[in-house]
Write an enzyme that holds these catalytic residues in place. Structure first.
Site, mmCIF file in Angstrom:
data_model
loop_
_atom_site.group_PDB
_atom_site.id
_atom_site.type_symbol
_atom_site.label_atom_id
_atom_site.label_comp_id
_atom_site.label_asym_id
_atom_site.label_seq_id
_atom_site.Cartn_x
_atom_site.Cartn_y
_atom_site.Cartn_z
ATOM 1 N N LYS A 185 -7.920 -5.472 -1.305
ATOM 2 C CA LYS A 185 -8.759 -4.459 -1.972
ATOM 3 C C LYS A 185 -7.947 -3.653 -2.988
ATOM 4 O O LYS A 185 -8.383 -3.424 -4.116
ATOM 5 C CB LYS A 185 -9.388 -3.516 -0.931
ATOM 6 C CG LYS A 185 -10.206 -4.243 0.118
ATOM 7 C CD LYS A 185 -10.757 -3.306 1.171
ATOM 8 C CE LYS A 185 -9.739 -2.555 2.001
ATOM 9 N NZ LYS A 185 -8.907 -3.405 2.894
ATOM 10 N N ARG B 82 -16.087 3.406 5.960
ATOM 11 C CA ARG B 82 -15.530 2.494 6.943
ATOM 12 C C ARG B 82 -16.355 2.502 8.225
ATOM 13 O O ARG B 82 -15.986 1.864 9.202
ATOM 14 C CB ARG B 82 -14.112 2.950 7.270
ATOM 15 C CG ARG B 82 -13.095 1.841 7.202
ATOM 16 C CD ARG B 82 -11.789 2.460 7.615
ATOM 17 N NE ARG B 82 -10.682 1.568 7.500
ATOM 18 C CZ ARG B 82 -9.908 1.472 6.414
ATOM 19 N NH1 ARG B 82 -10.183 2.151 5.339
ATOM 20 N NH2 ARG B 82 -8.871 0.676 6.439
ATOM 21 N N ARG C 255 4.306 -6.812 2.590
ATOM 22 C CA ARG C 255 3.880 -5.864 1.541
ATOM 23 C C ARG C 255 4.903 -4.747 1.345
ATOM 24 O O ARG C 255 5.476 -4.216 2.285
ATOM 25 C CB ARG C 255 2.536 -5.247 1.930
ATOM 26 C CG ARG C 255 2.137 -4.116 0.987
ATOM 27 C CD ARG C 255 0.704 -3.721 1.118
ATOM 28 N NE ARG C 255 0.359 -3.189 2.429
ATOM 29 C CZ ARG C 255 -0.852 -2.844 2.782
ATOM 30 N NH1 ARG C 255 -1.856 -3.010 1.950
ATOM 31 N NH2 ARG C 255 -1.088 -2.370 3.989
ATOM 32 N N ARG D 228 4.873 0.462 4.603
ATOM 33 C CA ARG D 228 4.050 1.468 5.274
ATOM 34 C C ARG D 228 4.293 1.434 6.776
ATOM 35 O O ARG D 228 4.495 0.364 7.352
ATOM 36 C CB ARG D 228 2.561 1.195 4.991
ATOM 37 C CG ARG D 228 2.050 1.926 3.775
ATOM 38 C CD ARG D 228 0.688 1.488 3.315
ATOM 39 N NE ARG D 228 -0.321 1.320 4.348
ATOM 40 C CZ ARG D 228 -1.568 0.909 4.097
ATOM 41 N NH1 ARG D 228 -1.930 0.634 2.840
ATOM 42 N NH2 ARG D 228 -2.453 0.760 5.052
ATOM 43 N N ARG E 62 -5.516 -2.877 13.605
ATOM 44 C CA ARG E 62 -6.373 -2.473 12.478
ATOM 45 C C ARG E 62 -7.416 -3.545 12.194
ATOM 46 O O ARG E 62 -8.561 -3.256 11.885
ATOM 47 C CB ARG E 62 -5.521 -2.212 11.227
ATOM 48 C CG ARG E 62 -4.754 -0.904 11.277
ATOM 49 C CD ARG E 62 -3.570 -0.886 10.338
ATOM 50 N NE ARG E 62 -3.926 -1.072 8.949
ATOM 51 C CZ ARG E 62 -3.083 -1.503 8.004
ATOM 52 N NH1 ARG E 62 -1.832 -1.775 8.315
ATOM 53 N NH2 ARG E 62 -3.485 -1.647 6.778
#
Ligand code: AP5
Length: 215
Positions: free
Chosen positions: A15, A90, A129, A162, A173
Site C-alpha cells: 500500500k 481498518r 523492509r 520498524r 498483524r
C-alpha cells in the site's frame, strides 16, 4: 480519474509503495494512519505512549484514538485534490465514521483498492523492509534498495527497520488483518466501490492494474 481512494490490504501488500507511486505520478495526497500513529508514539505524549504499546505488539490501536487522530486530518485537509487513505479505515466502525465525515463534506469515497496478498509473500517483503522514520518512504534490502546504503533517497534520515517488522509480529498483524478486513470488504462491495488487485505482482504490473482501476 477517481481521486478519493482507500488502499486496503494486509501488511506488506504494498500500500505504501503504491501510494508513493500514485503521489508522484498524479499528485494524490497520501495519508497513512500508521505513519501518523508512529509520529504520535515518537512524540512521547501520554497518548503516544499508549499507542506505542499497541504498535509494538502488532495490535490495532483502539478506535477512539485512531478516530481522534484521523479527525485532525479530516478537519484540516483540503479535499479538492483528492486523497489516498492507507491503513484507515481498518475496522467497520472506522469505515462508517469515515463515510459520515465525507458525506458532510460532499466528498464520498470513489474507489476502494484491495491489494490481495498471501502470508508467504508478506513475510518475505516485511522482513526485508527498510523505512524512513521521517518521511515514511519504504525500501527493500533486495527488491528496492536505497541509492546509498542505509540512507533515505530523499536525504531526510537514516533508514530503520520498524519495531513491528519482526516475523512473529508480522504474523500476528496478518492474522488480525484477515479477521478485521472481511466485514469492511463486504461493506465496500455492497457499495459497488471495491476493486481487487493482485498484490503479488511486480511493482510495475501492479501499478498498471491500479491505474486501470482508477480510470
Ligand atoms: P501500517 O503502518 O498501516 O502498516 P500495515 O497496514 O501493516 O502495512 P505496512 O506499512 O506494513 O505495509 P504496506 O502494505 O504499506 O507495504 P509496503 O509498501 O511498505 O500500520 C501499522 C500499525 O499501526 C498496525 O499494526 C496498527 O497497530 C496500527 N494502525 C494503523 N492504522 C490503524 C487503524 N486504522 N486502526 C487501528 N490501528 C491502526 O511494502 C512492504 C515491503 O515490500 C517494502 O519493503 C517494499 O519495498 C516491498 N514491496 C512492495 N511491493 C512489492 C512488490 N510488488 N514486489 C516486491 N517487493 C515489494
Amino acid at each position: 480519474m477517481k481521486r478519493r481512494v482507500i488502499l486496503l490490504g494486509p501488511p506488506g501488500s504494498g500500500k505504501g509503495t503504491i501510494a508513493a507511486q500514485l503521489q508522484q505520478r498524479f499528485g494524490l495526497p497520501h495519508v497513512s494512519s500508521g505513519h501518523l500513529l508512529r509520529k504520535e508514539a515518537e512524540s512521547g505524549s501520554p497518548v503516544g505512549k499508549r499507542v506505542q504499546m499497541f504498535l509494538e505488539k502488532g495490535e490495532l490501536v483502539p478506535d477512539a484514538i485512531v478516530l481522534e487522530l484521523m479527525a485532525g486530518w479530516w478537519n484540516s485537509a483540503p479535499l479538492e485534490n483528492g486523497f489516498m487513505l492507507d491503513g484507515f479505515p481498518r475496522a467497520l466502525v472506522q469505515a462508517q465514521a469515515l463515510d459520515d465525515w465525507l458525506l458532510a463534506k460532499r466528498a464520498p469515497i470513489e474507489v476502494v483498492l484491495l491489494y490481495d496478498c498471501n502470508l508467504e509473500v508478506v513475510l518475505d517483503r516485511i522482513t526485508g523492509r527498510l523505512s524512513c522514520p521521517s518521511c515514511g518512504r519504504v525500501y527493500h534490502i533486495r527488491s528496492l534498495p536505497p541509492k546509498v546504503a542505509g540512507r533515505c533517497d530523499a536525504g531526510c534520515a537514516a533508514l530503520i527497520q520498524r519495531s513491528d517488522d519482526s516475523e512473529s509480529v508480522t504474523r500476528k498483524r496478518f492474522e488480525i488483518y484477515a479477521r478485521q478486513a472481511e466485514p469492511m470488504v463486504t461493506y465496500y462491495r455492497h457499495q459497488g466501490k471495491l476493486a481487487v488487485i493482485d498484490a503479488t505482482k511486480p511493482p510495475a504490473d501492479r501499478f498498471e492494474e491500479t491505474v486501470r482501476a482508477l480510470n
